[in-house]
Every structure is written in C-alpha cells, then in structure tokens.
Enzyme design. Structure first.
Site, PDB file in Angstrom:
ATOM      1  N   ARG A 118     -23.183  40.849 -50.002  1.00 54.02           N
ATOM      2  CA  ARG A 118     -22.495  39.552 -50.188  1.00 54.02           C
ATOM      3  C   ARG A 118     -21.482  39.433 -49.060  1.00 54.02           C
ATOM      4  NH1 ARG A 118     -20.208  36.528 -55.462  1.00 54.02           N
ATOM      5  NH2 ARG A 118     -22.444  36.129 -55.546  1.00 54.02           N
ATOM      6  N   HIS A 145     -27.664  31.188 -51.088  1.00 55.59           N
ATOM      7  CA  HIS A 145     -27.501  32.043 -52.261  1.00 55.59           C
ATOM      8  C   HIS A 145     -28.883  32.185 -52.911  1.00 55.59           C
ATOM      9  CE1 HIS A 145     -25.689  34.245 -55.326  1.00 55.59           C
ATOM     10  NE2 HIS A 145     -24.899  33.362 -55.893  1.00 55.59           N
ATOM     11  N   GLN A 148     -29.508  33.476 -56.619  1.00 53.99           N
ATOM     12  CA  GLN A 148     -29.096  32.497 -57.609  1.00 53.99           C
ATOM     13  C   GLN A 148     -30.212  31.483 -57.853  1.00 53.99           C
ATOM     14  OE1 GLN A 148     -26.083  32.159 -59.395  1.00 53.99           O
ATOM     15  NE2 GLN A 148     -27.395  30.699 -60.474  1.00 53.99           N
ATOM     16  N   ASP A 238     -22.011  22.597 -58.393  1.00 57.14           N
ATOM     17  CA  ASP A 238     -21.351  23.857 -58.025  1.00 57.14           C
ATOM     18  C   ASP A 238     -19.909  23.512 -57.657  1.00 57.14           C
ATOM     19  OD1 ASP A 238     -20.820  26.485 -57.275  1.00 57.14           O
ATOM     20  OD2 ASP A 238     -21.853  26.353 -55.349  1.00 57.14           O
ATOM     21  N   CYS A 278     -24.103  27.308 -61.248  1.00 58.82           N
ATOM     22  CA  CYS A 278     -24.345  28.729 -60.955  1.00 58.82           C
ATOM     23  C   CYS A 278     -23.215  29.627 -61.452  1.00 58.82           C
ATOM     24  CB  CYS A 278     -24.548  28.917 -59.463  1.00 58.82           C
ATOM     25  SG  CYS A 278     -23.151  28.360 -58.475  1.00 58.82           S
ATOM     26  N   ARG A 306     -30.339  35.866 -63.826  1.00 59.45           N
ATOM     27  CA  ARG A 306     -30.088  36.640 -62.607  1.00 59.45           C
ATOM     28  C   ARG A 306     -30.651  38.055 -62.782  1.00 59.45           C
ATOM     29  NH1 ARG A 306     -25.959  35.093 -59.150  1.00 59.45           N
ATOM     30  NH2 ARG A 306     -26.871  36.736 -57.880  1.00 59.45           N
TER      31      ARG A 306
HETATM   32  N1   CP Z   1     -23.286  32.918 -59.505  1.00 58.81           N
HETATM   33  C1   CP Z   1     -22.743  33.973 -58.896  1.00 58.81           C
HETATM   34  O1   CP Z   1     -23.198  34.416 -57.849  1.00 58.81           O
HETATM   35  O2   CP Z   1     -21.695  34.513 -59.559  1.00 58.81           O
HETATM   36  P1   CP Z   1     -20.741  35.673 -58.993  1.00 58.81           P
HETATM   37  O3   CP Z   1     -20.005  35.077 -57.825  1.00 58.81           O
HETATM   38  O4   CP Z   1     -19.832  35.998 -60.141  1.00 58.81           O
HETATM   39  O5   CP Z   1     -21.583  36.809 -58.572  1.00 58.81           O
HETATM   40  N1  NVA Z   2     -20.876  28.096 -53.580  1.00 55.49           N
HETATM   41  C1  NVA Z   2     -20.210  29.149 -54.293  1.00 55.49           C
HETATM   42  C2  NVA Z   2     -21.177  29.880 -55.148  1.00 55.49           C
HETATM   43  C3  NVA Z   2     -20.561  30.954 -55.986  1.00 55.49           C
HETATM   44  C4  NVA Z   2     -21.564  31.729 -56.790  1.00 55.49           C
HETATM   45  C5  NVA Z   2     -19.533  30.083 -53.320  1.00 55.49           C
HETATM   46  O1  NVA Z   2     -20.102  30.367 -52.262  1.00 55.49           O
HETATM   47  O2  NVA Z   2     -18.415  30.514 -53.585  1.00 55.49           O
END
Ligand code: CP
Ligand code: NVA
Length: 321
Positions: A118, A145, A148, A238, A278, A306
């Site tokens: 990440r 993502h 997701q 989102d 999400c 997930r």
């Molecule tokens: N949806 C998602 O990726 O959640 P987190 O940021 O908690 O991993």
């Molecule tokens: N768009 C958001 C998604 C979080 C799961 C982010 O990148 O923070």
C-alpha cells in the site's frame, strides 16, 4: 534514491521479476480471469476449506498508509490458507526514504513469497514489482485500488447473479477507486456512469484506457449526480479526500456537497438499488448515516468480500486456483 543499474541487478536478484505474476492494476486480470476469481471466491465464502494450500508461504505487507480492511483481510486470508503474513508499517520500512524500493523489493524477495504493498505513489508499487522476484499485489496506490474493486464486483455478482448489463453509478471524487472501477467495468458488461465535480474528474489517460475497445457509451461522465444515478442498479461513493489529501478536506467540501449519497439521491436509482462504499466512510459527508445503515447498504458485504476474493487471488498467484 534511484535503483541500481541493471548490471548490478543481475548479481543480486535471485530471479527476474518478469517471471512472476503481479497484480498492480485491475487491468492485469482479463474479464474471464476476474469472473473465474469471483466464482472461486464465492466457493471459498460458502465452503470454508480446512485445507492449507499456502502452508509455509509468507506474505510481506508493506504499508505506507493506514488500513483496517486491507491489512486484516490479507492477514486473515494468509492464515486461513495455512500461510503467514508479516506486517511492515511505514516506520519500519520507510519506502523511498529509509530505503529505496529496489532494495526493499530485493531483500523482501529473499524472505517472503508475495508482497502486498500500500503506497502513496503508484510508481512505488511499480518499482517494487520491477525489482521483486515474487509477485506484488497493489493494496492501494494513488492510481488504483484493484483489490477493493474485486470485492465490489463480488458483492454485485453475489447479489444479482450476473454483472453483464448492470448499471453502476459512481458519484464523487475521480480517484483510485473510480479508476479501478472504470478499468474493470466495460470488459464485464457493466455500464458505468461517473459523476464528479468540476476539477475532480478521473485521470483522462486512465479513462481512455478504460474505454478502449469497449462499446461506445460503456462509461459515461456526468456533472449532475442525479443524471448519473437515474435508473442505476447500484450507487457507489468514496471519500471526498483520499489518504494523503486530508489538508484539502475543507477546501474540497463545497464542490462535493451535492454529490453526497443520501436518500434523496438514492431515490433516483432503481427500486432496490444497492448503496456502495469502500470504507472508511466519513459519515454524513459523502454518505449519510441513513444510507450507510439503511436497507440498500451493502458496505459491510463489500468489506467482508475483501477476504474471500483476496483468498482467491492469492491462490491464483500461487498457482493453486
Ligand atoms: N477499503 C479499504 O481499503 O479499507 P482500508 O483502508 O481500511 O484498508
Ligand atoms: N480513495 C480512498 C480509498 C480508501 C480505501 C483513499 O485512497 O484513501
């Protein structure tokens, strides 16, 4: 820090990363592969196996940003499949600061069997994939993502029985989630309508990539969220500001206000339409309590899925699907 010259790479890398299968973008899987994964994930969800196909395997979770769902679902997925996960926080790894991605990738490839990363910059997960000799999974970058979106597709698929012909509306920020949705939808026969405020549209090049080869109108862009939502089978939103953009929250809010997923907006969709997010959600900003906690909400199914779909993905990457 820049990566070492290819000549040096040959001395240290145990095997070329081109031999591994990475999952950096939802477009790294064909529509057929996605559908196969969804079926496998449904099987895993319905009949939890007691077998341990990933016994002895380890996933390295390199996270530059916070996470609830992604971290826990990957850790539990590895555990349930008989493997193990090692979580590495930003404080430990300092990707690109304490240590260059090339060295993180090469070192971790000597210990673990898959990397789940990440990152802030998509180029960082690309660099990890370039220099790792094990598969790399994008667990969120500023561009996409993809894990997701697999869970979201699973949620739609298990509720509707098919993805083909579904009308999905995405309202809000044209961000990583919107990008992955756009890259996945046309190939699966989903009609995607995206409504964003002026200046917050998805990346043009990604939208061109998403639309390439798809029937005209497979993805439509709107300025008015009601138009995008009208007659939709599902409405997705989102956060208005993603991780790393917190300082923009206040400045962004006025432009996004009319994009809030509330009961009034949801009423424009088909009766029985699903409300999707999400998570994490900023309740009563981009989505109201009423919608989050109401009968249309499938947000916790998305979160649960997930786990199931990432188990299917891990099995695929390890050739155990
Ligand atoms: N949806 C998602 O990726 O959640 P987190 O940021 O908690 O991993
Ligand atoms: N768009 C958001 C998604 C979080 C799961 C982010 O990148 O923070």
């Amino acid at each position: 820090m820049s990566p070492a010259a290819p000549g040096n790479a040959a001395q240290t890398a145990p095997s070329p990363s081109s031999l591994t299968r990475n999952y950096l973008s939802v477009a790294d899987l064909s529509p057929e592969e996605i559908l196969h994964l969804l079926d496998r994930a449904l099987e895993l969800k319905r009949f939890r196996t007691t077998e341990h196909p990933l016994a002895g395997r380890t996933a390295g979770l390199v996270f530059q940003k916070p996470s609830l769902r992604t971290r826990v679902s990957f850790e539990v997925a590895m555990l349930q499949l008989g493997g193990h996960a090692v979580y590495l926080s930003p404080a430990e790894v300092g990707l690109g600061q304490r240590e260059a991605a090339v060295d993180v990738a090469r070192v971790l490839s000597r210990y673990v069997d898959v990397l789940v990363a990440r990152v802030f910059l998509h180029s960082d997960v690309v660099a990890l994939a370039e220099y790792a000799s094990v598969p790399v999974i994008n667990a969120l970058s500023d561009r996409e993502h993809p894990c997701q979106i697999l869970a979201d597709l699973l949620t739609l698929y298990e509720r509707r029985g098919t993805l083909r012909g579904l009308h999905l509306a995405y309202v809000g920020d044209g961000n990583n989630v919107a990008h992955s949705l756009a890259l996945a939808a046309p190939g699966l026969g989903i009609h995607l309508r995206v409504a964003c405020p002026d200046g917050y549209e998805p990346d043009g090049a990604i939208m061109d990539q998403a639309q390439a080869g798809a029937p005209t109108g497979a993805i439509e862009l709107f300025r008015d969220p009601r138009e995008a939502v009208r007659g939709a089978d599902a409405v997705y939103t989102d956060t208005w500001y993603s991780m790393g953009q917190e300082s923009e929250a206040e400045a962004r809010a006025p432009a996004f206000r009319r994009f809030q997923l509330n009961s009034e907006l949801l009423a424009e969709a088909k009766p029985g339409a699903m409300a999707m997010h999400c998570l994490p959600a900023h309740r009563n900003q981009e989505i109201t309590d009423e919608v989050m906690d109401g009968g249309a909400s499938v947000v916790y199914d998305q979160a649960e899925n997930r786990l199931h779909v990432q188990k299917a993905l891990l099995l695929k990457l390890f050739g155990r699907d």
